[in-house]
Design a protein around this motif. Sequence first.
Motif, PDB file in Angstrom:
ATOM      1  N   VAL A  11       0.811  -1.217   0.000  1.00 49.76           N
ATOM      2  CA  VAL A  11       0.000   0.000   0.000  1.00 49.76           C
ATOM      3  C   VAL A  11       0.844   1.266   0.000  1.00 49.76           C
ATOM      4  CG1 VAL A  11      -1.971  -1.094   1.110  1.00 49.76           C
ATOM      5  CG2 VAL A  11      -0.207  -0.038   2.536  1.00 49.76           C
ATOM      6  N   LYS A  12       2.124   1.137   0.294  1.00 48.49           N
ATOM      7  CA  LYS A  12       2.966   2.338   0.321  1.00 48.49           C
ATOM      8  C   LYS A  12       3.491   2.727  -1.052  1.00 48.49           C
ATOM      9  CE  LYS A  12       4.088   1.991   5.152  1.00 48.49           C
ATOM     10  NZ  LYS A  12       4.946   1.331   6.126  1.00 48.49           N
ATOM     11  N   GLY A  13       3.067   1.999  -2.090  1.00 52.34           N
ATOM     12  CA  GLY A  13       3.530   2.322  -3.434  1.00 52.34           C
ATOM     13  C   GLY A  13       2.394   2.706  -4.365  1.00 52.34           C
ATOM     14  N   ILE A  14       1.317   3.202  -3.795  1.00 53.40           N
ATOM     15  CA  ILE A  14       0.147   3.517  -4.618  1.00 53.40           C
ATOM     16  C   ILE A  14      -0.019   5.031  -4.712  1.00 53.40           C
ATOM     17  CG2 ILE A  14      -2.358   3.305  -4.756  1.00 53.40           C
ATOM     18  CD1 ILE A  14      -2.089   0.663  -3.236  1.00 53.40           C
ATOM     19  N   SER A  15      -0.204   5.505  -5.931  1.00 52.52           N
ATOM     20  CA  SER A  15      -0.405   6.939  -6.150  1.00 52.52           C
ATOM     21  C   SER A  15      -1.802   7.176  -6.725  1.00 52.52           C
ATOM     22  CB  SER A  15       0.654   7.484  -7.104  1.00 52.52           C
ATOM     23  OG  SER A  15       1.948   7.207  -6.592  1.00 52.52           O
ATOM     24  N   LEU A  16      -2.249   8.432  -6.611  1.00 50.71           N
ATOM     25  CA  LEU A  16      -3.605   8.778  -7.063  1.00 50.71           C
ATOM     26  C   LEU A  16      -3.532   9.666  -8.303  1.00 50.71           C
ATOM     27  CD1 LEU A  16      -6.689   8.764  -6.472  1.00 50.71           C
ATOM     28  CD2 LEU A  16      -6.313  10.781  -5.043  1.00 50.71           C
ATOM     29  N   PHE A  17      -4.334   9.327  -9.311  1.00 51.58           N
ATOM     30  CA  PHE A  17      -4.322  10.067 -10.570  1.00 51.58           C
ATOM     31  C   PHE A  17      -5.716  10.524 -10.978  1.00 51.58           C
ATOM     32  CE2 PHE A  17      -0.697   7.306 -10.472  1.00 51.58           C
ATOM     33  CZ  PHE A  17       0.339   8.107 -10.934  1.00 51.58           C
ATOM     34  N   ILE A  18      -5.738  11.687 -11.626  1.00 52.67           N
ATOM     35  CA  ILE A  18      -6.957  12.139 -12.319  1.00 52.67           C
ATOM     36  C   ILE A  18      -6.852  11.648 -13.754  1.00 52.67           C
ATOM     37  CG2 ILE A  18      -8.199  14.151 -13.230  1.00 52.67           C
ATOM     38  CD1 ILE A  18      -6.889  15.781 -10.915  1.00 52.67           C
ATOM     39  N   ILE A  19      -7.906  10.952 -14.216  1.00 47.15           N
ATOM     40  CA  ILE A  19      -7.957  10.531 -15.627  1.00 47.15           C
ATOM     41  C   ILE A  19      -9.322  10.939 -16.181  1.00 47.15           C
ATOM     42  CG2 ILE A  19      -7.769   8.615 -17.260  1.00 47.15           C
ATOM     43  CD1 ILE A  19      -6.072   7.129 -15.251  1.00 47.15           C
ATOM     44  N   PRO A  20      -9.377  12.059 -16.882  1.00 46.90           N
ATOM     45  CA  PRO A  20     -10.690  12.470 -17.414  1.00 46.90           C
ATOM     46  C   PRO A  20     -11.071  11.627 -18.623  1.00 46.90           C
ATOM     47  CG  PRO A  20      -8.990  14.071 -18.029  1.00 46.90           C
ATOM     48  CD  PRO A  20      -8.303  13.009 -17.202  1.00 46.90           C
ATOM     49  N   LYS A  21     -12.379  11.399 -18.768  1.00 43.38           N
ATOM     50  CA  LYS A  21     -12.867  10.650 -19.946  1.00 43.38           C
ATOM     51  C   LYS A  21     -12.532  11.431 -21.217  1.00 43.38           C
ATOM     52  CE  LYS A  21     -17.328   9.205 -21.956  1.00 43.38           C
ATOM     53  NZ  LYS A  21     -18.786   9.148 -21.674  1.00 43.38           N
ATOM     54  N   PHE A  22     -12.856  12.714 -21.224  1.00 48.97           N
ATOM     55  CA  PHE A  22     -12.424  13.599 -22.303  1.00 48.97           C
ATOM     56  C   PHE A  22     -11.366  14.544 -21.738  1.00 48.97           C
ATOM     57  CE2 PHE A  22     -16.648  12.395 -23.820  1.00 48.97           C
ATOM     58  CZ  PHE A  22     -16.361  12.066 -25.130  1.00 48.97           C
ATOM     59  N   MET A  23     -10.292  14.759 -22.511  1.00 44.68           N
ATOM     60  CA  MET A  23      -9.249  15.671 -22.072  1.00 44.68           C
ATOM     61  C   MET A  23      -9.843  17.066 -21.897  1.00 44.68           C
ATOM     62  SD  MET A  23      -6.920  13.470 -21.964  1.00 44.68           S
ATOM     63  CE  MET A  23      -5.574  14.559 -21.490  1.00 44.68           C
ATOM     64  N   VAL A  24      -9.272  17.807 -20.946  1.00 44.93           N
ATOM     65  CA  VAL A  24      -9.788  19.139 -20.642  1.00 44.93           C
ATOM     66  C   VAL A  24      -8.743  20.180 -21.067  1.00 44.93           C
ATOM     67  CG1 VAL A  24     -10.607  20.674 -18.822  1.00 44.93           C
ATOM     68  CG2 VAL A  24     -11.078  18.202 -18.699  1.00 44.93           C
ATOM     69  N   ASP A  25      -9.156  21.089 -21.936  1.00 40.91           N
ATOM     70  CA  ASP A  25      -8.230  22.138 -22.385  1.00 40.91           C
ATOM     71  C   ASP A  25      -8.053  23.207 -21.305  1.00 40.91           C
ATOM     72  OD1 ASP A  25      -7.914  20.811 -24.756  1.00 40.91           O
ATOM     73  OD2 ASP A  25      -9.471  21.977 -25.803  1.00 40.91           O
ATOM     74  N   GLN A  26      -7.064  24.090 -21.562  1.00 43.29           N
ATOM     75  CA  GLN A  26      -6.773  25.159 -20.598  1.00 43.29           C
ATOM     76  C   GLN A  26      -8.018  25.968 -20.246  1.00 43.29           C
ATOM     77  OE1 GLN A  26      -4.326  25.804 -18.734  1.00 43.29           O
ATOM     78  NE2 GLN A  26      -2.877  24.327 -19.587  1.00 43.29           N
ATOM     79  N   ASP A  27      -8.854  26.230 -21.226  1.00 40.81           N
ATOM     80  CA  ASP A  27     -10.044  27.060 -20.973  1.00 40.81           C
ATOM     81  C   ASP A  27     -11.205  26.248 -20.417  1.00 40.81           C
ATOM     82  OD1 ASP A  27     -10.739  25.527 -23.118  1.00 40.81           O
ATOM     83  OD2 ASP A  27     -11.368  27.190 -24.401  1.00 40.81           O
ATOM     84  N   GLY A  28     -10.949  24.971 -20.130  1.00 41.65           N
ATOM     85  CA  GLY A  28     -12.003  24.144 -19.531  1.00 41.65           C
ATOM     86  C   GLY A  28     -12.870  23.445 -20.561  1.00 41.65           C
ATOM     87  N   SER A  29     -12.656  23.732 -21.843  1.00 38.86           N
ATOM     88  CA  SER A  29     -13.473  23.038 -22.851  1.00 38.86           C
ATOM     89  C   SER A  29     -12.935  21.625 -23.061  1.00 38.86           C
ATOM     90  CB  SER A  29     -13.452  23.825 -24.174  1.00 38.86           C
ATOM     91  OG  SER A  29     -12.130  23.842 -24.680  1.00 38.86           O
ATOM     92  N   LEU A  30     -13.762  20.775 -23.639  1.00 37.15           N
ATOM     93  CA  LEU A  30     -13.393  19.365 -23.764  1.00 37.15           C
ATOM     94  C   LEU A  30     -12.611  19.107 -25.034  1.00 37.15           C
ATOM     95  CD1 LEU A  30     -16.611  17.599 -22.467  1.00 37.15           C
ATOM     96  CD2 LEU A  30     -14.562  18.310 -21.235  1.00 37.15           C
ATOM     97  N   GLY A  31     -11.588  18.249 -24.909  1.00 36.22           N
ATOM     98  CA  GLY A  31     -10.755  17.906 -26.051  1.00 36.22           C
ATOM     99  C   GLY A  31     -10.955  16.460 -26.467  1.00 36.22           C
ATOM    100  N   ALA A  32      -9.852  15.799 -26.769  1.00 40.72           N
ATOM    101  CA  ALA A  32      -9.915  14.441 -27.314  1.00 40.72           C
ATOM    102  C   ALA A  32     -10.391  13.429 -26.265  1.00 40.72           C
ATOM    103  CB  ALA A  32      -8.529  14.046 -27.811  1.00 40.72           C
ATOM    104  N   ARG A  33     -10.892  12.314 -26.756  1.00 40.77           N
ATOM    105  CA  ARG A  33     -11.287  11.187 -25.914  1.00 40.77           C
ATOM    106  C   ARG A  33     -10.026  10.578 -25.335  1.00 40.77           C
ATOM    107  NH1 ARG A  33     -13.241   7.681 -23.194  1.00 40.77           N
ATOM    108  NH2 ARG A  33     -15.064   6.373 -23.606  1.00 40.77           N
TER     109      ARG A  33
END
Lengths: 596, 596
Positions: A222-244
Amino acid sequence: MSYTAPVKDMLFVMKELAGLDEIAALPGFEDATEETARAVLDESARLCGEVLAPLNAEGDKNPSSLKDGMVTATPGFREAFQQYAEGGWQGLQHPADYDGQGLPKLVATPCIEMLNAANTSFALCPLLTDGAIEALLTAGSEEQKQRYVPKLISGQWTGTMNLTEPQAGSDLALVRTRAEPQGDGTYRIFGTKIFITWGEHDMAENIVHLVLARLPDAPDGVKGISLFIIPKFMVDQDGSLGARNDVHCVSIEHKLGIKASPTAVLQFGDHGGAIGYLVGEVNCGLEYMFIMMNATRFAVGVQGVALADRAYQRAVAYAKERVQSRPVDGSAKAAVTIIHHPDVRRMLGTMRALTEGARALAYVTAAHSDIAHHHPDAAVRADHQAVYEYLVPVVKGWSTELAIDVTSLGVQVHGGMGYIEETGAAQHLRDARILPIYEGTTAIQANDLVGRKTLRDGGAVATRLLAAVSQTLDALAAREEPDFESMREHLTKGHRSLATAIDFILANAKRDPNAVFAGSVPYLKLAGIVLCGWQMARALLAASSDETRDAAFCSAKIATARFYAEHILPQATALEISITSAKGMQGVLALSEEQF
Amino acid sequence: MSYTAPVKDMLFVMKELAGLDEIAALPGFEDATEETARAVLDESARLCGEVLAPLNAEGDKNPSSLKDGMVTATPGFREAFQQYAEGGWQGLQHPADYDGQGLPKLVATPCIEMLNAANTSFALCPLLTDGAIEALLTAGSEEQKQRYVPKLISGQWTGTMNLTEPQAGSDLALVRTRAEPQGDGTYRIFGTKIFITWGEHDMAENIVHLVLARLPDAPDGVKGISLFIIPKFMVDQDGSLGARNDVHCVSIEHKLGIKASPTAVLQFGDHGGAIGYLVGEVNCGLEYMFIMMNATRFAVGVQGVALADRAYQRAVAYAKERVQSRPVDGSAKAAVTIIHHPDVRRMLGTMRALTEGARALAYVTAAHSDIAHHHPDAAVRADHQAVYEYLVPVVKGWSTELAIDVTSLGVQVHGGMGYIEETGAAQHLRDARILPIYEGTTAIQANDLVGRKTLRDGGAVATRLLAAVSQTLDALAAREEPDFESMREHLTKGHRSLATAIDFILANAKRDPNAVFAGSVPYLKLAGIVLCGWQMARALLAASSDETRDAAFCSAKIATARFYAEHILPQATALEISITSAKGMQGVLALSEEQF
């Protein structure tokens, strides 16, 4: 049959047992007056009763379905989720800085109860989104919070928690999903996650997956587990949705209940790697999950209260309508509605007493969390945080175990009709059966209660709770009427059993861990029975001291408390014996595998 | 996963607890030696394990279906029923005079358990046919017996019991189906019956419906109900089939479980009247049903044992295979199979102890029935009949209630996989949920136990059973080892609780019927816990005194008995308090309908 939120009962618990007025006096909660709380609850009750409850049976008949990697929610769910989002309900307990409403957990909790009572499958989507919001607020960078949290709170996006893998359920040390650093601060994630609630759906435009994975050089366990955000659609700088992104739903489960809630198998990285963003520090993923998990586990406990209440309401309605047999005391010559039969009363009384006790303990727990976050004095905050953390596994474990018993009694009250799916009683039992399993089984809650919550502080918090129960016993002693005497007698015995169990655990954990952990679930149940009984005793005192409320309401509270004292609390003795009779590797602990 | 009948456990109970040797010494049972019993059980185990168990999941996925008034059983069921019939299994416990095998109920009972464990839905067809055979043998004319019973025993035809109507479930006084005399000795029957198990199907060439109905001039209530034979196809003098009778299946229910067993709504007389033949005397239908019902209720209790055992076997298999987490005592560095975790042991121990206790009490009850029918001394017969009649509602009520808990624990042992239908654990819970409802709900069993079985004889039989428990306590007192001391301590307390409950019921039934009947189900459960605990104590004594059996088998029996003593028997105290604290119309009994 629809669902009517028990707003009056909820407000009684909030005010008389959980101290709404004190919570409203905390800095930042000035708006959370009784008046506001009532208005919020009334509006939530309307949404849940009119919009969500009618979709509950539909979700059971027409579950979410998967086609070409896309999940379509039950007809009507998407529109209902829009209403839920537009009403601002997802932000109820989240900070105003991120467009939330910043209300106390004590006010949000009854709303979450209503949502789950109305439609558990639907409610799971907001519940997991709450978890994702908590995780990001706890461990995310400011940039991550700004990018994701307001969209989650607005309901434009939803969130998921990705922990489980085929070989790693209760035991997250076995997580294998890999995260490969790309050198640009991002990671590529590869692996399979199972049992992902609302892991894929069409109710919102994006899904923010929070995923546990391992870096190539991470330590084992358990000491080798990290947490990641993985969005379904990529999020651009302005918050709009990008590629799958490269995360895909490859199947959804065929389950006993909560059928409208899609339980997804998610495949990460089959087409080059899913792009992920590290949350917080490397190798601290499980720690963040644990902070967040208290909130999610608490919410699952509230699901237990919710399903128990829904089953109770349905059973009462049937018992008032179904005519069968003459009364046993000969008070009528013809058959009467079955609510007149003593055994039906006993079943309804059991359902009601268990539900009210569990609701009271859950709301009191929510109030501890509010004080832990908002009190100006750090020492007071720490004290309440410790009590909150002790109570979370009790609320999660006990409310969900009793939900099975209560929903099963709900089937029984209906007789043969209860076994016919169209009646609706069976769905509550099927839906409830997952509650003691997900977000940590009852055994996992019990291990947490024994290990982190009782042994780690040498029983300090447990002892403090016992002292608080003693105070209530003193207050009962000042009253001589039979209702108070009966409660005092049985709560005294329960208190003694709980004290004995705690002593046994403290004395034996080191020298006989197998014996102590064999009794961990009985200890959790014992704590649940006694601490809920304590709340019922406080309700008894409150209902009998206030002359301004209506008499029918108060006499029902008193009768239910006494029922709890005489029919639920006495189970404490048996649990104490279960716990304290275990010694070493004897009995069924000693049998070889072949002997099973 | 398949099913392996626990033949060794079954023979242990038959021989050591239920007195197989004594039964084999009764006139007419000379062939029922241990050797024969073993051969019968082995052959039954083969059929159930190889033929019927593999069809169980299939029946859940592809239930019986209705089209144009005809029900088609799940694929494979028809062929399996042929094998069952050709093996002579339907006749196991029925008299040789009608082509049965004339074996004791004690030998038939384990076979019925196996059948139900393998495939509950399938087993219901023979179970109801047994009921029809019993009813005809009890009340039919010699001509009726000759005409119907051999065909039912051979499996060419099957039988049904038609009691329930939409407005008449537990309360048969409300039965409305009409029987119009035709002047030629036959009747024309008009009405609707619901919840008719295997009421229509294609597994046999004819169905013999036994139907409760009222003659035009019959008195109101239960004293105006008569019993009729209504064959699906008319039967000619030579036994060949004639015209289709006017009874038709108009729908089958969509149920929580036992999906392969068609639950029919039968319409009688929509096309001129279904031709029926009176069984026995006019207006005595309910009386005949009650005689027969003891047999059917007993069989449903055995279903509870069966499903509990099946769930136990599946949970054990999973616990031996699933690897998750390191042991709490630090005895291994890597994750182990979950059967090594104390909480999983506790769950498996609970499942096993409850199942073994219930099996033992059921088989002992079967032996009382055998003595009641075959002992040469009428007084001995009457004594055993009375004990049998006391035990039937206990076996029915308690074994079926515990089957829900055990099958639910079976789901829990599987964790998240338990909630996925493909795993199979959830089916057992869904199947088990009907058991405490049909053939008389637990409340109906409890009313029977209180009214006809405890109050009517002033507690004579109950007191006799208490005295028998005392004898076992004396035998335990002769042994000083901890296993015996622990059992003696907890069985002594349980015995005292049961005695107190019986005294309370006898003292208060007249002056406070509501209080007594509010405690009827707790009384039934208390009797179940204590009387099964008594059998576990007897098993403990037997397992520790026989040096010839294998040590592993005996030490498992001893460990299970002790587990029962320390984890199940202590629940007796709480039930005693539930029963004795009820007084008059107080508490939840006193609330108005509006207060619920």
